[in-house]
Scaffold this active site. Structure first.
Site, PDB file in Angstrom:
ATOM      1  N   TYR A 144      50.709  40.594  37.230  1.00  0.00           N
ATOM      2  CA  TYR A 144      51.337  39.546  38.044  1.00  0.00           C
ATOM      3  C   TYR A 144      50.876  39.644  39.493  1.00  0.00           C
ATOM      4  O   TYR A 144      50.492  40.705  39.971  1.00  0.00           O
ATOM      5  CB  TYR A 144      52.868  39.625  37.978  1.00  0.00           C
ATOM      6  CG  TYR A 144      53.487  40.804  38.700  1.00  0.00           C
ATOM      7  CD1 TYR A 144      53.906  40.694  40.034  1.00  0.00           C
ATOM      8  CD2 TYR A 144      53.676  42.022  38.049  1.00  0.00           C
ATOM      9  CE1 TYR A 144      54.477  41.767  40.695  1.00  0.00           C
ATOM     10  CE2 TYR A 144      54.260  43.101  38.703  1.00  0.00           C
ATOM     11  CZ  TYR A 144      54.659  42.964  40.022  1.00  0.00           C
ATOM     12  OH  TYR A 144      55.223  44.032  40.687  1.00  0.00           O
ATOM     13  N   CYS A 145      50.907  38.481  40.157  1.00  0.00           N
ATOM     14  CA  CYS A 145      50.688  38.408  41.603  1.00  0.00           C
ATOM     15  C   CYS A 145      51.891  37.679  42.202  1.00  0.00           C
ATOM     16  O   CYS A 145      52.984  37.715  41.612  1.00  0.00           O
ATOM     17  CB  CYS A 145      49.358  37.727  41.940  1.00  0.00           C
ATOM     18  SG  CYS A 145      49.243  35.979  41.482  1.00  0.00           S
ATOM     19  N   TRP A 146      51.737  37.043  43.337  1.00  0.00           N
ATOM     20  CA  TRP A 146      52.888  36.413  43.988  1.00  0.00           C
ATOM     21  C   TRP A 146      53.351  35.151  43.250  1.00  0.00           C
ATOM     22  O   TRP A 146      54.535  35.001  42.924  1.00  0.00           O
ATOM     23  CB  TRP A 146      52.551  36.088  45.436  1.00  0.00           C
ATOM     24  CG  TRP A 146      53.543  35.190  46.136  1.00  0.00           C
ATOM     25  CD1 TRP A 146      53.245  34.031  46.794  1.00  0.00           C
ATOM     26  CD2 TRP A 146      54.957  35.365  46.263  1.00  0.00           C
ATOM     27  NE1 TRP A 146      54.395  33.471  47.311  1.00  0.00           N
ATOM     28  CE2 TRP A 146      55.471  34.268  46.998  1.00  0.00           C
ATOM     29  CE3 TRP A 146      55.849  36.330  45.804  1.00  0.00           C
ATOM     30  CZ2 TRP A 146      56.821  34.114  47.301  1.00  0.00           C
ATOM     31  CZ3 TRP A 146      57.208  36.194  46.104  1.00  0.00           C
ATOM     32  CH2 TRP A 146      57.685  35.096  46.847  1.00  0.00           C
ATOM     33  N   TYR A 193      55.480  36.889  40.797  1.00  0.00           N
ATOM     34  CA  TYR A 193      56.629  37.644  41.305  1.00  0.00           C
ATOM     35  C   TYR A 193      57.717  36.704  41.810  1.00  0.00           C
ATOM     36  O   TYR A 193      58.909  37.012  41.704  1.00  0.00           O
ATOM     37  CB  TYR A 193      56.160  38.565  42.426  1.00  0.00           C
ATOM     38  CG  TYR A 193      57.215  39.465  43.022  1.00  0.00           C
ATOM     39  CD1 TYR A 193      57.706  40.564  42.331  1.00  0.00           C
ATOM     40  CD2 TYR A 193      57.704  39.213  44.309  1.00  0.00           C
ATOM     41  CE1 TYR A 193      58.667  41.390  42.894  1.00  0.00           C
ATOM     42  CE2 TYR A 193      58.661  40.036  44.879  1.00  0.00           C
ATOM     43  CZ  TYR A 193      59.145  41.128  44.163  1.00  0.00           C
ATOM     44  OH  TYR A 193      60.099  41.949  44.733  1.00  0.00           O
TER      45      TYR A 193
END
Length: 345
Positions: free
Chosen positions: A96-98, A125
């Site tokens: 995952y990233c932002w 996120y």
């Protein structure tokens, strides 16, 4: 072979954490501020690179930012892939990233080149945070253990947990014991953001058919602020308040606070000197200087007791069950608390 991005919504993604490792590909600074518990940071950009790419994006547009991002990260790609290969289990890796956008897509592509099957969090996120904050505000069967400062609430909750009760240790998660002196002897506190992440995991490890015990806390525990949906929810929970005299509590508090350097205790007193009032603050500091801990503790307790009684008085009638006890024996008081809770189950 073409690369296919496999994505999962937050609830499904989080369920897989029990069997699959988790890679947070955001920058180190974002990771430190708060991350999904258990995630390992394998950042696409370091903090400086992220800032630079963001500047290029704002000034020159998306295409130039992408090119600059490739220039910055290309030399380190092999190291990132090695980290992914080391972390992956059974050829799979949660990522995952932002926002579930270009960073997670780029890292998922990189991991796929090494034979890893990446599973990416839809919405990143940000979606995770929305998911957990919604969950923290849902109705649960909470029972709050309250009581005057120094009444042994934390020890009682430990005994209850050992006896099979469901307990969430808010002060343990926050690395703080709740008062102006709560930082003494504790590790560095997490951010409020990461506290909420850990709280979500802790609460969801409990069964739904039994109550969850919490210690009575104000909205903030040291520098950590409880998430609003959770704090608002527990305000309506029943409270069992343990009441005992200052004389009964004094030996415990003298034992606890004489184990810390007097300079640290005095610094904590100075922080609340305005709330204590000038005369009481000076009396407390003078007592500490001469080693008179009972006098110092008595002054502090008189202040905290008055404040706590006032807070309890603001709760709706019938919400608080008071237990008066003449002992600080935690085994005895645990029994009293459990007896008082019988009608709440």
């Amino acid at each position: 072979m073409a690369f296919t991005l496999n994505t999962l919504p937050a609830d499904e993604f989080l369920q897989l954490r029990a069997s699959l490792p988790l890679a947070d590909v955001r920058s180190p600074g974002e990771y430190v501020s708060g991350h999904i518990p258990g995630a390992v940071n394998i950042p696409l950009f370091d903090d400086a690179q992220r800032a630079e790419v963001g500047t290029v994006y704002r000034r020159e547009g998306n295409a130039r930012a992408v090119v600059r991002g490739i220039d910055l990260t290309a030399p380190g790609m092999s190291g990132k892939l090695k980290s992914g290969l080391k972390l992956a289990a059974g050829g799979k890796l949660l990522v995952y990233c932002w926002r579930g956008g270009m960073r997670s897509e780029a890292m998922a592509w990189l991991f796929s080149l090494g034979g890893i099957e990446p599973l990416v969090l839809t919405g990143g996120y940000k979606a995770y945070r929305n998911h957990i904050l919604g969950d923290l505000g849902r109705e649960r069967n909470y029972i709050i253990l309250g009581g005057l400062t120094g009444s042994g609430k934390t020890g009682i909750l430990r005994r209850m947990k050992s006896a099979g009760e469901q307990v969430t240790d808010l002060e343990g998660l926050a690395s703080h014991r709740g008062s102006a002196f709560g930082a003494l002897g504790q590790a560095l506190q997490p951010s409020s953001e990461h506290f909420a992440n850990m709280l979500y995991d802790d609460l969801n490890a409990h069964r739904a058919d039994s109550p969850v015990w919490l210690e009575d806390e104000s909205r903030n525990i040291g520098t950590v602020f409880m998430p609003d949906p959770f704090f608002d929810r527990i305000q309506s929970a029943p409270v069992i308040a343990l009441m005992m005299s200052i004389e009964t509590r004094m030996p415990r508090l003298v034992r606890e606070y004489t184990s810390f350097p007097v300079e640290e205790i005095m610094a904590s007193v100075v922080k609340i000197s305005k709330r204590l009032g000038g005369d009481r603050a000076r009396e407390t500091l003078d007592a500490l200087k001469r080693g008179d801990y009972p006098t110092a503790i008595r002054v502090i307790l008189e202040y905290y007791d008055k404040s706590y009684h006032y807070g309890l008085s603001k709760r709706p009638q019938g919400q608080v069950i008071y237990i008066n006890t003449e002992t600080d024996d935690e085994d005895v008081n645990t029994v009293l608390v459990m007896q008082a809770a019988e009608g709440l189950r």
